[in-house]
Design a protein around this motif. Structure first.
Motif, mmCIF file in Angstrom:
data_model
loop_
_atom_site.group_PDB
_atom_site.id
_atom_site.type_symbol
_atom_site.label_atom_id
_atom_site.label_comp_id
_atom_site.label_asym_id
_atom_site.label_seq_id
_atom_site.Cartn_x
_atom_site.Cartn_y
_atom_site.Cartn_z
ATOM 1 N N LEU A 173 -0.791 -1.204 -6.251
ATOM 2 C CA LEU A 173 0.310 -2.176 -6.243
ATOM 3 C C LEU A 173 0.676 -2.595 -4.823
ATOM 4 O O LEU A 173 1.100 -3.731 -4.589
ATOM 5 C CB LEU A 173 1.517 -1.633 -7.004
ATOM 6 C CG LEU A 173 2.330 -0.461 -6.469
ATOM 7 C CD1 LEU A 173 3.384 -0.910 -5.479
ATOM 8 C CD2 LEU A 173 3.020 0.275 -7.624
ATOM 9 N N GLU A 214 -2.285 -5.078 -3.846
ATOM 10 C CA GLU A 214 -2.474 -6.287 -4.641
ATOM 11 C C GLU A 214 -1.176 -7.026 -4.964
ATOM 12 O O GLU A 214 -1.216 -8.137 -5.493
ATOM 13 C CB GLU A 214 -3.212 -5.928 -5.933
ATOM 14 C CG GLU A 214 -4.575 -5.309 -5.678
ATOM 15 C CD GLU A 214 -5.330 -4.996 -6.957
ATOM 16 O OE1 GLU A 214 -4.881 -5.419 -8.042
ATOM 17 O OE2 GLU A 214 -6.371 -4.321 -6.870
ATOM 18 N N TRP A 215 -0.035 -6.413 -4.654
ATOM 19 C CA TRP A 215 1.231 -7.100 -4.892
ATOM 20 C C TRP A 215 2.149 -7.051 -3.672
ATOM 21 O O TRP A 215 2.480 -8.080 -3.092
ATOM 22 C CB TRP A 215 1.954 -6.486 -6.097
ATOM 23 C CG TRP A 215 3.403 -6.876 -6.149
ATOM 24 C CD1 TRP A 215 3.927 -8.108 -6.441
ATOM 25 C CD2 TRP A 215 4.528 -6.027 -5.846
ATOM 26 N NE1 TRP A 215 5.308 -8.092 -6.339
ATOM 27 C CE2 TRP A 215 5.702 -6.825 -5.988
ATOM 28 C CE3 TRP A 215 4.653 -4.684 -5.482
ATOM 29 C CZ2 TRP A 215 6.980 -6.307 -5.765
ATOM 30 C CZ3 TRP A 215 5.921 -4.166 -5.261
ATOM 31 C CH2 TRP A 215 7.068 -4.982 -5.402
ATOM 32 N N ALA A 237 0.208 -8.244 -0.577
ATOM 33 C CA ALA A 237 -0.890 -9.170 -0.849
ATOM 34 C C ALA A 237 -0.689 -10.529 -0.200
ATOM 35 O O ALA A 237 -1.652 -11.251 0.047
ATOM 36 C CB ALA A 237 -1.066 -9.341 -2.356
ATOM 37 N N TYR A 267 5.580 -12.780 1.814
ATOM 38 C CA TYR A 267 6.729 -13.273 1.063
ATOM 39 C C TYR A 267 7.856 -13.668 2.025
ATOM 40 O O TYR A 267 8.085 -13.027 3.056
ATOM 41 C CB TYR A 267 7.241 -12.202 0.103
ATOM 42 C CG TYR A 267 6.234 -11.776 -0.948
ATOM 43 C CD1 TYR A 267 6.074 -12.507 -2.114
ATOM 44 C CD2 TYR A 267 5.468 -10.631 -0.761
ATOM 45 C CE1 TYR A 267 5.159 -12.115 -3.086
ATOM 46 C CE2 TYR A 267 4.544 -10.223 -1.717
ATOM 47 C CZ TYR A 267 4.394 -10.971 -2.884
ATOM 48 O OH TYR A 267 3.487 -10.575 -3.827
ATOM 49 N N ARG A 292 9.313 -11.537 -3.652
ATOM 50 C CA ARG A 292 8.349 -10.479 -3.958
ATOM 51 C C ARG A 292 8.643 -9.846 -5.311
ATOM 52 O O ARG A 292 7.734 -9.602 -6.106
ATOM 53 C CB ARG A 292 8.361 -9.414 -2.858
ATOM 54 C CG ARG A 292 7.342 -8.308 -3.108
ATOM 55 C CD ARG A 292 7.069 -7.470 -1.881
ATOM 56 N NE ARG A 292 8.218 -6.645 -1.505
ATOM 57 C CZ ARG A 292 8.185 -5.774 -0.494
ATOM 58 N NH1 ARG A 292 7.085 -5.646 0.231
ATOM 59 N NH2 ARG A 292 9.248 -5.049 -0.201
ATOM 60 N N ALA A 295 7.490 -11.831 -8.309
ATOM 61 C CA ALA A 295 6.045 -11.817 -8.572
ATOM 62 C C ALA A 295 5.578 -10.541 -9.257
ATOM 63 O O ALA A 295 4.435 -10.475 -9.724
ATOM 64 C CB ALA A 295 5.275 -12.010 -7.262
ATOM 65 N N TYR A 296 6.439 -9.534 -9.324
ATOM 66 C CA TYR A 296 5.995 -8.230 -9.832
ATOM 67 C C TYR A 296 5.680 -8.212 -11.326
ATOM 68 O O TYR A 296 4.644 -7.663 -11.723
ATOM 69 C CB TYR A 296 7.026 -7.165 -9.486
ATOM 70 C CG TYR A 296 6.507 -5.759 -9.685
ATOM 71 C CD1 TYR A 296 5.336 -5.345 -9.064
ATOM 72 C CD2 TYR A 296 7.180 -4.837 -10.482
ATOM 73 C CE1 TYR A 296 4.847 -4.062 -9.228
ATOM 74 C CE2 TYR A 296 6.695 -3.551 -10.652
ATOM 75 C CZ TYR A 296 5.530 -3.167 -10.028
ATOM 76 O OH TYR A 296 5.050 -1.898 -10.197
ATOM 77 N N TRP A 347 2.253 -9.574 -11.957
ATOM 78 C CA TRP A 347 1.187 -8.687 -11.470
ATOM 79 C C TRP A 347 1.016 -7.489 -12.392
ATOM 80 O O TRP A 347 -0.112 -7.092 -12.698
ATOM 81 C CB TRP A 347 1.509 -8.197 -10.056
ATOM 82 C CG TRP A 347 0.438 -7.259 -9.568
ATOM 83 C CD1 TRP A 347 -0.737 -7.593 -8.976
ATOM 84 C CD2 TRP A 347 0.417 -5.826 -9.731
ATOM 85 N NE1 TRP A 347 -1.489 -6.466 -8.741
ATOM 86 C CE2 TRP A 347 -0.804 -5.367 -9.187
ATOM 87 C CE3 TRP A 347 1.314 -4.904 -10.269
ATOM 88 C CZ2 TRP A 347 -1.152 -4.013 -9.166
ATOM 89 C CZ3 TRP A 347 0.971 -3.554 -10.247
ATOM 90 C CH2 TRP A 347 -0.242 -3.123 -9.705
ATOM 91 N N THR A 391 -0.887 -8.443 -15.416
ATOM 92 C CA THR A 391 -2.306 -8.581 -15.085
ATOM 93 C C THR A 391 -2.971 -7.220 -14.977
ATOM 94 O O THR A 391 -4.096 -7.025 -15.452
ATOM 95 C CB THR A 391 -2.464 -9.346 -13.761
ATOM 96 O OG1 THR A 391 -1.900 -10.653 -13.906
ATOM 97 C CG2 THR A 391 -3.928 -9.462 -13.367
ATOM 98 N N TYR A 392 -2.277 -6.277 -14.348
ATOM 99 C CA TYR A 392 -2.840 -4.931 -14.208
ATOM 100 C C TYR A 392 -3.115 -4.307 -15.573
ATOM 101 O O TYR A 392 -4.186 -3.729 -15.795
ATOM 102 C CB TYR A 392 -1.872 -4.048 -13.417
ATOM 103 C CG TYR A 392 -2.342 -2.605 -13.295
ATOM 104 C CD1 TYR A 392 -3.150 -2.214 -12.236
ATOM 105 C CD2 TYR A 392 -1.996 -1.650 -14.249
ATOM 106 C CE1 TYR A 392 -3.596 -0.903 -12.124
ATOM 107 C CE2 TYR A 392 -2.442 -0.341 -14.145
ATOM 108 C CZ TYR A 392 -3.239 0.028 -13.090
ATOM 109 O OH TYR A 392 -3.689 1.317 -12.993
#
Length: 317
Positions: free
Chosen positions: A264, A267-268, A271, A274, A280, A283-284, A287, A290-291
């Protein structure tokens, strides 16, 4: 072992050699019949004359001598440094005055385990494991993360200016729960790591796993104060869930969630640059979805965690 692109198997070589040696076929005719070059036909025919049927097997391509090979004494020094200091090829190479590529070849030749596979404290190979079913063990952990000040941090403003805006930004605490078998993750960004916050998070995580059709049997945590509290103990006991703790100073025991933490961050959290902490955090959720549903996991044979949880909704969204 026959090469994947070899035109002849040992049986085919034997047939070719026999029609040349025993039946008197010309090399060109035999080569056309078995669809190989005349040179290949001659090689197998000559070898059959010399050694018979045994000569049709592959021979080792290893040279009889290797004058450029690293001396045995140097190899022993490389291995000694690796075992005692647990250094990588670059550091060993700098110490011994060797090319790191040479050091890497020696370590590979002697099949020494990668540093990532070793326990840092003891140097022993870490025993990898995976539970047989979802819910048999859930890893729980907290990751402390510095907040991004309004206007961005050092990735946007530069390190000098970023230091000035960093003061007073505070911290966030990512509470994470990862199923050992499926790697399915539930995570929230919370303001602290107190026992009440940790227990409230676990209640929601437990509901998440239950809705996914997962019956949690045991939870593994570190020895943080919130996980040693009576409130945490009583909460798990009421849910008939056993509580396991890692050994002190051995975070690799809780490796599944530690790996999730690193993922995390890469990739978050870090990544992209921000502008604010709000950006930020916004966007979690995407993500995390997606994970769980789309990101391919190497430990799962290239499949996302959702594929190991049949009752989980949203796999195809």
């Amino acid at each position: 072992m026959v090469h994947a692109n070899a035109p002849l198997t040992p049986t085919g070589r034997l047939r070719l050699a026999r029609v040349v040696v025993e039946d008197g076929w010309p090399l060109r005719r035999a080569a056309e019949r078995f669809q190989v070059s005349v040179t290949t036909a001659k090689r197998w025919a000559d070898r059959y004359r010399e050694t018979g049927e045994q000569g049709m097997q592959d021979r080792s391509s290893r040279p009889r001598t290797s004058p450029a090979r690293t001396p045995t004494r140097t190899e022993r020094r490389i291995i000694k440094v690796r075992v005692l200091r647990r250094w990588g090829p670059a550091r060993i190479g700098y110490l011994l005055g060797l090319n790191p590529a040479t050091v890497h070849r020696v370590l590979t030749r002697y099949r020494l385990a990668r540093l990532t596979h070793l326990d840092r404290a003891t140097g022993r190979v870490v025993r990898r494991y995976e539970r047989d079913r979802p819910g048999e063990l859930v890893h729980v952990d907290i990751k402390k993360l510095g907040n991004i000040p309004d206007g961005g941090g050092h990735k946007i403003l530069g390190r000098q200016q970023g230091r000035k805006t960093r003061s007073g930004a505070g911290y966030s605490y990512l509470h994470n729960a990862v199923d050992d078998h499926s790697r399915l993750a539930y995570s929230e960004i919370l303001p602290d790591e107190t026992q009440h916050t940790a227990v409230a998070f676990w209640q929601r995580a437990h509901t998440f796993f239950t809705h996914a059709g997962i019956t949690v049997e045991a939870v593994l945590t570190d020895n943080g104060s919130c996980y040693k509290s009576l409130l945490w103990r009583d909460t798990l006991a009421a849910q008939q869930i056993s509580h396991k703790r890692t050994r002190p100073y051995r975070p690799q025991t809780n490796g599944k969630v530690e790996r999730f933490n690193r993922t995390l961050l890469d990739e978050w959290a870090y990544a992209q640059p921000y502008q604010t902490e709000t950006d930020r955090r916004a966007a979690y959720p995407a993500w995390l979805h997606t994970y769980n549903h789309h990101r391919r996991h190497t430990a799962l044979g290239g499949q996302p965690p959702a594929t190991r949880v049949p009752n989980l909704t949203g796999q195809n969204t």
